[in-house]
Design an enzyme around this catalytic site. Structure first.
Site, PDB file in Angstrom:
ATOM      1  N   ALA A  62       0.851  -1.181   0.000  1.00 29.02           N
ATOM      2  CA  ALA A  62       0.000   0.000   0.000  1.00 29.02           C
ATOM      3  C   ALA A  62       0.892   1.238   0.000  1.00 29.02           C
ATOM      4  O   ALA A  62       2.070   1.162   0.348  1.00 29.02           O
ATOM      5  CB  ALA A  62      -0.870  -0.017   1.258  1.00 29.02           C
ATOM      6  N   GLY A 101       0.582  -5.192   0.741  1.00 33.03           N
ATOM      7  CA  GLY A 101      -0.561  -5.196  -0.177  1.00 33.03           C
ATOM      8  C   GLY A 101      -0.196  -5.759  -1.543  1.00 33.03           C
ATOM      9  O   GLY A 101      -1.049  -6.346  -2.218  1.00 33.03           O
ATOM     10  N   GLU A 104      -0.405  -9.312  -1.212  1.00 31.72           N
ATOM     11  CA  GLU A 104      -1.829  -9.664  -1.059  1.00 31.72           C
ATOM     12  C   GLU A 104      -2.542  -9.663  -2.413  1.00 31.72           C
ATOM     13  O   GLU A 104      -3.435 -10.475  -2.643  1.00 31.72           O
ATOM     14  CB  GLU A 104      -2.492  -8.711  -0.071  1.00 31.72           C
ATOM     15  CG  GLU A 104      -1.990  -8.952   1.354  1.00 31.72           C
ATOM     16  CD  GLU A 104      -2.507  -7.926   2.354  1.00 31.72           C
ATOM     17  OE1 GLU A 104      -2.331  -6.720   2.103  1.00 31.72           O
ATOM     18  OE2 GLU A 104      -3.094  -8.340   3.368  1.00 31.72           O
ATOM     19  N   GLU A 124       4.118  -5.602   7.146  1.00 33.78           N
ATOM     20  CA  GLU A 124       3.265  -4.627   7.833  1.00 33.78           C
ATOM     21  C   GLU A 124       3.613  -4.458   9.307  1.00 33.78           C
ATOM     22  O   GLU A 124       3.553  -3.362   9.859  1.00 33.78           O
ATOM     23  CB  GLU A 124       1.790  -5.041   7.710  1.00 33.78           C
ATOM     24  CG  GLU A 124       1.182  -4.784   6.338  1.00 33.78           C
ATOM     25  CD  GLU A 124       1.387  -5.926   5.356  1.00 33.78           C
ATOM     26  OE1 GLU A 124       2.232  -6.811   5.629  1.00 33.78           O
ATOM     27  OE2 GLU A 124       0.701  -5.944   4.321  1.00 33.78           O
TER      28      GLU A 124
HETATM   29  N1  T1G Z   1       4.527   3.610   0.222  1.00 37.30           N
HETATM   30  C1  T1G Z   1       4.984   4.838  -0.097  1.00 37.30           C
HETATM   31  N2  T1G Z   1       6.269   5.081  -0.412  1.00 37.30           N
HETATM   32  C2  T1G Z   1       7.103   4.046  -0.407  1.00 37.30           C
HETATM   33  C3  T1G Z   1       6.692   2.737  -0.086  1.00 37.30           C
HETATM   34  C4  T1G Z   1       5.327   2.535   0.247  1.00 37.30           C
HETATM   35  N3  T1G Z   1       4.855   1.330   0.556  1.00 37.30           N
HETATM   36  N4  T1G Z   1       7.758   1.911  -0.174  1.00 37.30           N
HETATM   37  C5  T1G Z   1       8.790   2.676  -0.544  1.00 37.30           C
HETATM   38  N5  T1G Z   1       8.405   3.958  -0.685  1.00 37.30           N
HETATM   39  C6  T1G Z   1       9.244   5.081  -1.111  1.00 37.30           C
HETATM   40  C7  T1G Z   1      10.337   5.384  -0.112  1.00 37.30           C
HETATM   41  O1  T1G Z   1       9.871   6.277   0.884  1.00 37.30           O
HETATM   42  C8  T1G Z   1      11.386   6.010  -0.989  1.00 37.30           C
HETATM   43  O2  T1G Z   1      11.013   7.345  -1.226  1.00 37.30           O
HETATM   44  C9  T1G Z   1      11.254   5.248  -2.296  1.00 37.30           C
HETATM   45  O3  T1G Z   1       9.935   4.674  -2.269  1.00 37.30           O
HETATM   46  C10 T1G Z   1      12.276   4.148  -2.476  1.00 37.30           C
HETATM   47  O4  T1G Z   1      12.297   3.344  -1.308  1.00 37.30           O
HETATM   48  C11 T1G Z   1      -2.819  -3.316   2.556  1.00 37.30           C
HETATM   49  C12 T1G Z   1      -1.383  -2.116   4.862  1.00 37.30           C
HETATM   50  C13 T1G Z   1      10.234  -1.786  -1.407  1.00 37.30           C
HETATM   51  C14 T1G Z   1      12.124  -2.921  -0.195  1.00 37.30           C
HETATM   52  O5  T1G Z   1       6.173  -1.851   4.097  1.00 37.30           O
HETATM   53  O6  T1G Z   1      10.473  -1.970   2.297  1.00 37.30           O
HETATM   54  O7  T1G Z   1       0.761  -2.875   2.158  1.00 37.30           O
HETATM   55  O8  T1G Z   1      12.941   8.440  -0.167  1.00 37.30           O
HETATM   56  O9  T1G Z   1      14.643   3.921  -0.568  1.00 37.30           O
HETATM   57  O10 T1G Z   1      15.938   0.444  -0.648  1.00 37.30           O
HETATM   58  O11 T1G Z   1      -1.896  -4.895   4.058  1.00 37.30           O
HETATM   59  O12 T1G Z   1      11.043   0.651   0.091  1.00 37.30           O
HETATM   60  O13 T1G Z   1      12.890   8.085  -2.617  1.00 37.30           O
HETATM   61  O14 T1G Z   1      11.329   9.710  -1.552  1.00 37.30           O
HETATM   62  O15 T1G Z   1      13.289   2.115   0.599  1.00 37.30           O
HETATM   63  O16 T1G Z   1      15.096  -0.113  -2.983  1.00 37.30           O
HETATM   64  C15 T1G Z   1       3.758  -2.678   3.123  1.00 37.30           C
HETATM   65  C16 T1G Z   1       8.005  -0.646   2.333  1.00 37.30           C
HETATM   66  C17 T1G Z   1       2.969  -1.416   3.180  1.00 37.30           C
HETATM   67  C18 T1G Z   1       7.273  -1.886   1.973  1.00 37.30           C
HETATM   68  C19 T1G Z   1      12.542  -0.892  -1.650  1.00 37.30           C
HETATM   69  N6  T1G Z   1       4.950  -2.462   2.356  1.00 37.30           N
HETATM   70  N7  T1G Z   1       9.110  -0.422   1.427  1.00 37.30           N
HETATM   71  O17 T1G Z   1      13.723  -0.567  -0.968  1.00 37.30           O
HETATM   72  O18 T1G Z   1      14.140   1.799  -1.807  1.00 37.30           O
HETATM   73  S1  T1G Z   1       1.542  -1.573   4.166  1.00 37.30           S
HETATM   74  C20 T1G Z   1       6.109  -2.059   2.906  1.00 37.30           C
HETATM   75  C21 T1G Z   1      10.288  -1.074   1.484  1.00 37.30           C
HETATM   76  C22 T1G Z   1       0.502  -2.511   3.254  1.00 37.30           C
HETATM   77  C23 T1G Z   1      -1.583  -3.885   3.161  1.00 37.30           C
HETATM   78  C24 T1G Z   1      -0.792  -2.900   3.829  1.00 37.30           C
HETATM   79  C25 T1G Z   1      11.346  -0.657   0.554  1.00 37.30           C
HETATM   80  C26 T1G Z   1      11.551  -1.567  -0.663  1.00 37.30           C
HETATM   81  P1  T1G Z   1      12.111   8.468  -1.422  1.00 37.30           P
HETATM   82  P2  T1G Z   1      13.669   2.804  -0.664  1.00 37.30           P
HETATM   83  P3  T1G Z   1      14.834   0.366  -1.636  1.00 37.30           P
END
Ligand code: T1G
Ligand code: NAD
Length: 695
Positions: A62, A101, A104, A124
């Site tokens: 998400a 997500g 999912e 999450e």
């Molecule tokens: N939402 C918004 N921005 C995100 C994002 C996300 N999920 N993931 C990354 N970014 C932005 C981050 O802030 C950065 O921005 C840029 O992307 C690159 O990220 C319904 C409730 C995928 C392994 O928790 O673990 O799904 O600094 O520097 O090292 O149940 O990003 O460039 O402006 O980290 O290559 C679950 C979180 C969400 C994944 C990539 N997902 N992200 O790593 O790049 S909750 C996560 C990561 C959810 C459902 C629910 C990592 C990455 P900027 P980065 P990276």
């Protein structure tokens, strides 16, 4: 510009999500998916659908930035309903990191194929929430409760190979994963394979339906740290509902739990840290286009506690490293410690023996400092003495190649002064690792007055490459973390004299969520270290000094602020220490009184926040979030409270200001007076986070 979601028609149609950088499922993506699946359903020429994503990864979850805003339709569930109603097979083509997500979405497809390097997970929990779109229900059905719960509770991804083994993916494809998925879809059509929907799978739930007690064992095995945390406890319940309740009823309840967590303070704090961590390595005044220098080989000076750990960081990332010591004996000791560390990891199953050998082979020990000539980056980790550091940097200056980055791991010393021992201060900066250096995630990068932009960019890039969380700070005694730690320590010792015991002081912090308090930490690090520094500078810490002078150096002597029995690391309160403390109170004419947890906690934490305010005001830290990241990743601050500055905003700055004024007056210590920035913000109804915006 490409569409954010594109439908490429064909007998096997391909839906491509293209929302860089990580294909987060923001509103426009959800709307695009809804539209694309509707059109695919209605187009009679389409017989199967492949869902794929452009760029570096399949949807990584998400869009976390949307969590603070009112939800915008369509929700993921609406998209999932369409997918599950599809009479045409849907195959997910996975690459990169299908997370949260994103995974999912994949779980809702009928089949999943993955590129070999794919890492799949439900992270999450690391954001203080739980999988809110079917993950807690579909994953147990697909791979079994015993495999799903650990994934959900740890938040750690698994490899494509493991996913293939446990049934999460159906095939691993070499080459272009979308092409592989199209071929897979054709086979599904040709063989008339059934449309398998995870929600209908019952086999793997049956044992738990028959014997719900089985689940207690799974929980006992999977649950690590849940104390103080709302999300893990809720996730355990949600997975339980997968075998206790019908799918839709379970999902309805899961969504309620999800919303509660999302709106709670813990998740807000953890989301703050997620973004602050990524921001802490950004330096606004670095000229655009600054390129890091290429790092092919590293050198570390000193093979002590830190040098050994830092060398491991390089080797772990595949960077060859030369380790320089003064004597063969010190070198052998250092290398033996490194080897023992690796062997322990192998024993725990965290590393294969082959991988250990590969890493050890990347390390070369030497007593000849000339060997640093080949290094692109040199990290100095010799004793904490200015004269010695200057001498070492003078030598590095003569030997290192012109492009080399010269870094010091000093804990406190002035990086500008060290830089001046060379003829190239622009190449010098601090890279402050934390002990144990191969484990702790934080890397304070200390920017000197003359540090060149590309040298700073190199240190940040190297930090990331070796798996650290870099935070860029300015030069000041102890930088950000240790300077604030010092502020915490002052009141800690005073409270012992006033009536508290080490376990009371430490207990106030562990209750809040720190892994240990100041006294247990002192015992772990060795009390003699601080004692030696105080002796050299004429400073005093009455009780700590008395302990060291009585031979109590901490864990290494089995006694310090606590006693340790039979080689254990668990601190046991010691009546001898209590006696020593009470005697000190008597000597000072202090009538001991009972200090409650709240007073202890505030006297430890508020001075630390106060010092943080000064550090911000001086520009030593660029943003309050940087300070939070430093405390969470370097000092064990509980992540679910968001770090000291975030926490301070939540408590309310006026309250902290008033308490500090009282503490300062009682201690007759003007240093504890509210810092000007704290006072100004408190008076004007501001917060530290608003200060960031004003800057
Ligand atoms: N939402 C918004 N921005 C995100 C994002 C996300 N999920 N993931 C990354 N970014 C932005 C981050 O802030 C950065 O921005 C840029 O992307 C690159 O990220 C319904 C409730 C995928 C392994 O928790 O673990 O799904 O600094 O520097 O090292 O149940 O990003 O460039 O402006 O980290 O290559 C679950 C979180 C969400 C994944 C990539 N997902 N992200 O790593 O790049 S909750 C996560 C990561 C959810 C459902 C629910 C990592 C990455 P900027 P980065 P990276
Ligand atoms: P240590 O005493 O364990 O190791 C220092 C090593 O440097 C020794 O093995 C010594 O033989 C070697 N050495 C001394 N002079 C040398 C020279 N001229 N050339 C090559 N090697 C030389 O100390 P440590 O705890 O590893 O600390 C090293 C540095 O890291 C210090 O500046 C310290 O402040 C800093 N630091 C320590 C910690 C910690 O928790 N220990 C944390 C962060 C930073």
């Amino acid at each position: 510009m490409a569409n954010i979601v594109e439908l490429r028609p064909g007998a096997v149609a391909v839906i491509v999500v293209d929302n860089p950088p990580v294909n987060a499922l923001k509103q426009a993506v959800r709307a695009g998916l809804k539209d694309a699946f509707t059109r695919a359903r209605d187009d009679a020429s389409i017989h199967a659908i492949v869902l794929t994503a452009a760029g570096r990864t399949f949807m990584a979850g998400a869009d976390i930035t949307e969590f603070d805003k009112p939800p915008q339709p369509p929700g993921l569930i609406e998209v999932f309903d369409l997918m599950e109603a599809s009479k045409k097979p849907i195959v997910a083509a996975l690459h990169g990191t299908p997370l949260g997500g994103g995974l999912e979405v994949a779980l809702t497809c009928h089949y999943r194929v993955a590129a070999p390097a794919t890492r799949l997970g439900l992270p999450e929990i690391k954001l203080g929430i739980l999988p809110g779109a079917g993950g807690t229900q579909r994953l147990p059905r697909l791979i079994g409760v015993d495999k799903a719960l650990p994934m959900i509770l740890s938040g750690d991804p698994i490899s494509a190979q493991e996913a293939l083994k446990n049934g999460l993916v159906d095939e691993i494809v070499e080459g272009d994963v979308t092409e592989g998925a199209i071929a897979f879809a054709r086979r599904v059509l040709a063989e008339k394979r059934p449309l398998t929907r995870a929600r209908d799978m019952e086999d793997k739930l049956k044992p738990y339906r028959d014997n719900p007690k089985l689940y207690d064992e799974v929980v006992a095995k999977s649950a690590k740290r849940t104390r103080g945390l709302a999300a893990p406890a809720a996730a355990i319940e949600c997975v339980r509902w997968s075998f206790e309740l019908p799918f839709d009823e379970a999902e309805r309840r899961v969504r309620e739990e999800f919303q509660k967590l999302r709106d709670g303070d813990q998740s807000k704090a953890q989301r703050h840290i997620f973004f602050a961590e990524r921001e802490a390595a950004k330096v606004p005044d670095l000229p655009a286009g600054t390129k890091p220098r290429e790092i092919k080989r590293a050198a570390v000076i000193g093979a002590g506690t830190m040098g050994g750990g830092i060398s491991m960081c390089f080797a772990n990332a595949g960077i060859p490293v030369t380790i320089v010591e003064t004597s063969r004996e010190a070198l052998d000791r250092g290398l033996a410690t490194v080897k023992r560390n690796y062997e322990n990891t192998v024993k725990r199953g965290g590393l294969t023996p082959d991988e250990m050998e590969r890493r050890l082979k990347l390390m070369t020990g030497t007593t000849d400092v000339d060997a640093i000539r080949e290094a692109d980056i040199v990290v100095e980790a010799v004793f904490e003495e200015m004269e010695l550091k200057k001498q070492v940097f003078g030598k590095l200056d003569k030997l290192a190649q012109p492009n080399a980055v010269l870094a010091t791991n000093t804990s406190y010393l002035n990086v500008n002064e060290i830089a001046k021992a060379t003829a190239r201060p622009p190449s010098v900066l601090g890279m402050h690792f934390f002990s144990p250096a191969n484990v702790m995630r934080l890397l304070e990068i200390v920017r000197g007055a003359e540090t060149a932009p590309d040298v700073l960019a190199t240190a940040i890039a190297v930090g990331r490459k070796i798996g650290k969380v870099p935070a860029v700070v300015g030069v000041t005694h102890g930088f950000v973390g240790n300077r604030m730690l010092h502020a915490r320590g002052i009141e800690a010792e005073r409270m012992l004299l006033e009536g508290a015991l080490p376990q009371d002081v430490d207990g106030a912090l562990t209750e809040f969520g720190f892994p240990m308090g100041p006294f247990a930490m002192g015992d772990l690090a060795g009390l003699d270290v601080g004692w030696r520094v105080r002796k050299a500078s004429g400073a005093k810490a009455e009780i700590a000094d008395a302990l060291v002078e009585a031979g109590r150096h901490g864990q290494k002597t089995g006694k310090g602020f606590y006693k340790y029995e039979g080689g254990s690391r668990s601190p046991i309160p010691d009546p001898d220490v209590e006696k020593l403390i009470v005697e000190a109170s008597v000597r000072h004419g202090i009538k001991r009184r009972n200090l409650d947890r709240k007073e202890i906690f505030e006297r430890l934490i508020f001075p630390l926040i106060n010092e943080g305010a000064r550090i911000l005001d001086e520009g030593i830290a660029m943003r309050p979030g940087d300070i939070d990241v430093i405390w969470v990743y370097g000092y064990g601050w509980p992540v679910w409270t968001g770090g000291p500055m975030h926490y301070a905003d939540r408590v309310g700055l006026p309250y902290i200001r008033d308490r500090l004024a009282e503490i300062a007056a009682r201690a007759k210590n003007p240093k504890l007076e509210p810092a000007p920035l704290l006072a100004k913000l408190a008076d004007g109804g501001g917060t530290f986070s608003s200060f960031k915006k004003a800057a």
